[in-house]
Write an enzyme that holds these catalytic residues in place. Structure first.
Site, PDB file in Angstrom:
ATOM      1  N   LYS A   1      20.920   7.513 -30.221  1.00 14.83           N
ATOM      2  CA  LYS A   1      20.997   6.471 -30.630  1.00 14.83           C
ATOM      3  C   LYS A   1      19.851   5.490 -30.057  1.00 14.83           C
ATOM      4  CE  LYS A   1      21.813   2.464 -29.889  1.00 14.83           C
ATOM      5  NZ  LYS A   1      20.817   1.224 -29.870  1.00 14.83           N
TER       6      LYS A   1
ATOM      7  N   GLY B   1      17.852   2.242 -19.754  1.00 21.80           N
ATOM      8  CA  GLY B   1      17.697   1.070 -19.945  1.00 21.80           C
ATOM      9  C   GLY B   1      18.137  -0.030 -18.909  1.00 21.80           C
TER      10      GLY B   1
ATOM     11  N   THR C   1      23.160  -3.255 -18.981  1.00 24.13           N
ATOM     12  CA  THR C   1      23.874  -2.510 -19.849  1.00 24.13           C
ATOM     13  C   THR C   1      24.189  -1.089 -19.364  1.00 24.13           C
ATOM     14  OG1 THR C   1      22.184  -3.065 -21.632  1.00 24.13           O
ATOM     15  CG2 THR C   1      23.303  -1.192 -22.131  1.00 24.13           C
ATOM     16  N   GLY C   2      23.570  -0.642 -18.393  1.00 23.98           N
ATOM     17  CA  GLY C   2      23.920   0.419 -17.677  1.00 23.98           C
ATOM     18  C   GLY C   2      25.191   0.110 -16.783  1.00 23.98           C
TER      19      GLY C   2
ATOM     20  N   GLU D   1      19.163   5.738 -16.015  1.00 28.22           N
ATOM     21  CA  GLU D   1      17.935   5.490 -15.524  1.00 28.22           C
ATOM     22  C   GLU D   1      17.506   4.223 -15.841  1.00 28.22           C
ATOM     23  OE1 GLU D   1      15.792   7.572 -14.205  1.00 28.22           O
ATOM     24  OE2 GLU D   1      17.108   9.475 -14.256  1.00 28.22           O
TER      25      GLU D   1
ATOM     26  N   CYS E   1       9.468   0.605 -16.593  1.00 26.73           N
ATOM     27  CA  CYS E   1      10.515   0.521 -15.400  1.00 26.73           C
ATOM     28  C   CYS E   1       9.835   0.479 -14.018  1.00 26.73           C
ATOM     29  CB  CYS E   1      11.506   1.469 -15.487  1.00 26.73           C
ATOM     30  SG  CYS E   1      10.743   2.983 -15.665  1.00 26.73           S
TER      31      CYS E   1
ATOM     32  N   GLU F   1      13.862  -7.955 -11.857  1.00 29.74           N
ATOM     33  CA  GLU F   1      12.894  -7.345 -12.687  1.00 29.74           C
ATOM     34  C   GLU F   1      12.529  -8.158 -13.760  1.00 29.74           C
ATOM     35  OE1 GLU F   1      14.249  -4.084 -15.552  1.00 29.74           O
ATOM     36  OE2 GLU F   1      12.878  -2.912 -14.861  1.00 29.74           O
TER      37      GLU F   1
HETATM   38  P1  NAD Z   1      18.869  -2.605 -22.978  1.00 30.68           P
HETATM   39  O1  NAD Z   1      19.835  -2.119 -21.841  1.00 30.68           O
HETATM   40  O2  NAD Z   1      18.653  -3.672 -23.436  1.00 30.68           O
HETATM   41  O3  NAD Z   1      18.835  -1.279 -24.000  1.00 30.68           O
HETATM   42  C1  NAD Z   1      18.618  -0.031 -23.841  1.00 30.68           C
HETATM   43  C2  NAD Z   1      19.375   0.766 -25.073  1.00 30.68           C
HETATM   44  O4  NAD Z   1      20.881   0.356 -24.687  1.00 30.68           O
HETATM   45  C3  NAD Z   1      19.005   0.249 -26.442  1.00 30.68           C
HETATM   46  O5  NAD Z   1      19.083   1.363 -27.236  1.00 30.68           O
HETATM   47  C4  NAD Z   1      20.294  -0.723 -26.838  1.00 30.68           C
HETATM   48  O6  NAD Z   1      20.339  -0.724 -28.145  1.00 30.68           O
HETATM   49  C5  NAD Z   1      21.162   0.190 -26.231  1.00 30.68           C
HETATM   50  N1  NAD Z   1      22.379  -0.704 -25.876  1.00 30.68           N
HETATM   51  C6  NAD Z   1      22.647  -2.264 -25.696  1.00 30.68           C
HETATM   52  N2  NAD Z   1      23.759  -2.840 -25.433  1.00 30.68           N
HETATM   53  C7  NAD Z   1      24.551  -1.954 -25.349  1.00 30.68           C
HETATM   54  C8  NAD Z   1      25.941  -1.527 -24.770  1.00 30.68           C
HETATM   55  N3  NAD Z   1      26.725  -2.490 -24.532  1.00 30.68           N
HETATM   56  N4  NAD Z   1      26.385  -0.234 -24.719  1.00 30.68           N
HETATM   57  C9  NAD Z   1      25.885   0.808 -25.053  1.00 30.68           C
HETATM   58  N5  NAD Z   1      24.329   0.715 -25.292  1.00 30.68           N
HETATM   59  C10 NAD Z   1      23.741  -0.387 -25.407  1.00 30.68           C
HETATM   60  O7  NAD Z   1      17.324  -2.153 -22.304  1.00 30.68           O
HETATM   61  P2  NAD Z   1      15.608  -2.453 -22.950  1.00 30.68           P
HETATM   62  O8  NAD Z   1      15.495  -3.764 -22.763  1.00 30.68           O
HETATM   63  O9  NAD Z   1      15.768  -1.602 -24.268  1.00 30.68           O
HETATM   64  O10 NAD Z   1      14.973  -1.534 -21.899  1.00 30.68           O
HETATM   65  C11 NAD Z   1      14.191  -1.925 -20.762  1.00 30.68           C
HETATM   66  C12 NAD Z   1      15.047  -1.595 -19.547  1.00 30.68           C
HETATM   67  O11 NAD Z   1      14.903  -0.096 -19.548  1.00 30.68           O
HETATM   68  C13 NAD Z   1      14.364  -2.240 -18.390  1.00 30.68           C
HETATM   69  O12 NAD Z   1      15.283  -2.712 -17.488  1.00 30.68           O
HETATM   70  C14 NAD Z   1      13.766  -0.840 -17.733  1.00 30.68           C
HETATM   71  O13 NAD Z   1      13.480  -1.008 -16.419  1.00 30.68           O
HETATM   72  C15 NAD Z   1      14.527  -0.041 -17.991  1.00 30.68           C
HETATM   73  N6  NAD Z   1      13.919   1.307 -17.994  1.00 30.68           N
HETATM   74  C16 NAD Z   1      14.382   2.305 -16.999  1.00 30.68           C
HETATM   75  C17 NAD Z   1      13.548   3.528 -17.106  1.00 30.68           C
HETATM   76  C18 NAD Z   1      13.933   4.574 -15.943  1.00 30.68           C
HETATM   77  O14 NAD Z   1      13.485   5.809 -15.933  1.00 30.68           O
HETATM   78  N7  NAD Z   1      14.585   4.051 -14.784  1.00 30.68           N
HETATM   79  C19 NAD Z   1      12.716   4.038 -17.884  1.00 30.68           C
HETATM   80  C20 NAD Z   1      12.354   3.000 -18.919  1.00 30.68           C
HETATM   81  C21 NAD Z   1      13.008   1.650 -18.994  1.00 30.68           C
END
Ligand code: NAD
Length: 484
Positions: free
Chosen positions: A175, A229, A233-234, A251, A285, A385
């Protein structure tokens, strides 16, 4: 470059959303539409999960490491041949500077080859428990893996989840983030076309909302969720996955500290940290967020850092020599600007004030970097963050204070230590509660080295051999064979 029309991949067939709905992907540097993708819903998610579950039951993938290796090597070759096209598309869809896009493609190809090798080495173990009684432990693929990817590094973050899942023998449903659905589609097209991939092993379902992702998390037919992400959301995924007790790889966010000790040379460290802060326009991140400097070099470092930030070139990602492109979308710009303004209003000292850029860049989501100084680590902008080009400069007087400041956070993703004193570097690295510590460098991530977060930065590890843990189950087979 022509516009891309992406499709879903379900059971080996490229298809649209069942209701025909489409979403639009835009170039963040000028808001132009660059292609479209299926705006899928629940029915599409269910079809993809059913295809992956059926494919998992067949022996030709889950029990066939040699085939898995061959397919992955073929995929890597195809990606390598198309790397320049894919890098250009990545820059066009995400905005990052072209050098970073090319680096992302090189890293992705290298990671696929790494896991292609590992897929033929997933050993278990066997032992004799009592005379004639044998216990055999075998590692089996966990089942269907749901892979939910963010937009900031959509190629390498996809690959670092998908390849260990495939290597382990899982079947998959991917996804993508709506902002980067086109590059995800193009990367997976190369895998689909690699000879030998059985139908149903790889499924792709894009969407503009969250219904597909939520179905992946809730479905009893999905055994693993690999999510990269945000923390919000996590946390939601963790709660939503509880009823089906899935394996989770999360992650999440970070707030990386960079500790600069007195023997480090500001003229070398400052430009390195300025670039580490604005990687993907501060939307990584692990980006440098808080720079902690020993009091004896503080003024020198402040001057060098200010100059380094001023020297950064912000512009279109395709242009040569740029350090920073636009943020991903207008929502991100608005949010980052709001948080930065609140920080500017309450910090001890504004060193460099960024903001929107005009001229040619006016239509895009460009934001110049901001640097502030502050002492209180409890300030929201030292804790939260802020996913953009914003950095806090802090001062410490001794090693103990540097470590205490660094550990005053809910996160634990990464940090860097800048010193030529090897014993100090080791002591401080051991004391910081974080999944990755770089000594005299920052943002170094690669296929062989596990990465992941302590505390709120996540659960599990990706990259390296240990990434397989999330996609494997261990089975104990007991045999009472008797003695002769
Ligand atoms: P996000 O959580 O908004 O979205 C990430 C993914 O989750 C997208 O595909 C989104 O469509 C999906 N999503 C959104 N709501 C959801 C739900 N309720 N249930 C399931 N999936 C859902 O994050 P973002 O803004 O796209 O990414 C940025 C974030 O990711 C930052 O916090 C960054 O630190 C983190 N990140 C972490 C790492 C790591 O290795 N730890 C790497 C890259 C990014």
């Amino acid at each position: 470059m022509t516009n891309v029309t992406a499709k879903n991949l379900i059971n080996g067939e490229w298809v649209g959303a069942q209701d025909g709905a489409m979403g639009t992907s835009r170039n963040p540097a000028n808001q132009e539409a660059i292609g479209s993708f299926p705006a899928s819903g629940l029915a599409d998610a269910k079809a993809a999960i059913a295809a992956a579950a059926a494919a998992f039951e067949l022996p030709n993938w889950a029990q066939n490491p040699r085939l898995r290796q061959l397919v992955m090597l073929r995929w890597a070759d195809r990606l390598e041949q198309r790397a320049e096209y894919l890098a250009q598309l990545l820059t066009r869809e995400n905005g990052k500077v072209i050098a970073q896009s090319r680096g992302e493609l090189i890293g992705a190809v290298s990671e696929i080859r790494y896991y292609a090798g590992l897929t033929r080495y997933i050993p278990g173990h066997a032992f004799e428990v009592e005379p004639g009684v044998y216990s055999t432990m075998i590692k089996e693929p966990a089942g269907v893996a749901g892979i939910i990817v963010p937009w900031n590094a959509p190629v390498v973050l996809l690959i670092r989840s998908l390849t260990p899942a495939l290597c382990a023998g899982c079947t998959t449903v991917i996804k993508p983030a709506p902002q980067t659905a086109l590059i995800t589609y193009e990367v997976l097209r190369d895998l689909h076309e690699a000879q030998g991939l059985p139908p149903g092993v790889l499924n792709l379902v894009s969407e503009t909302g969250h219904a597909v992702a939520q179905e992946l998390v809730a479905s009893p037919d999905v055994s693993v969720i690999s999510f990269t992400g945000s923390n919000a959301t996590g946390a939601r995924i963790m709660a939503d996955a509880a009823p089906t007790m899935k394996k989770l790889s999360l992650e999440l966010g970070g707030k990386s500290c960079c500790l600069v000790f007195p023997d480090a040379d500001p003229s070398v460290v400052a430009p390195a940290l300025a670039q580490a802060a604005v990687i993907i326009s501060g939307q990584q991140c692990t980006a440098a967020r808080r720079i902690l400097v020993h009091g004896s070099r503080y003024d020198e470092m402040k001057a060098a850092l200010t100059q380094s930030f001023k020297d950064l070139r912000v512009g279109f990602g395709e242009a040569a020599g740029m350090h920073m492109g636009p943020l991903i979308d207008t929502t991100a710009v608005r949010h980052v600007q709001e948080r930065v303004q609140m920080a500017l209003d309450t910090c001890d000292e504004v060193i460099l004030k960024g903001g929107r850029l005009g001229g040619d860049l006016q239509a895009g989501n460009f934001l110049a970097p901001t640097l502030v100084a502050h002492r209180d680590t409890g300030a929201f902008f030292c804790q939260e963050e802020i996913f953009g080009p914003f950095v806090v400069l802090e001062r410490f007087e001794d090693e103990k204070e540097a470590v205490a400041r660094t550990n005053h956070t809910e996160y634990g993703l990464s940090a860097s230590v800048w010193t030529n004193d090897g014993a100090r570097a080791m002591r401080v690295s051991r004391a910081i509660r974080s999944g990755t510590i770089w000594i005299n460098d920052h943002n170094k991530l690669f296929a062989e080295a596990e990465t992941g977060g302590y505390r709120k930065s996540g659960i599990g590890r990706l990259h390296g051999y240990d990434a397989l843990v999330d996609f494997l189950e261990i089975k104990h087979i007991y045999q009472n064979a008797g003695v002769v």
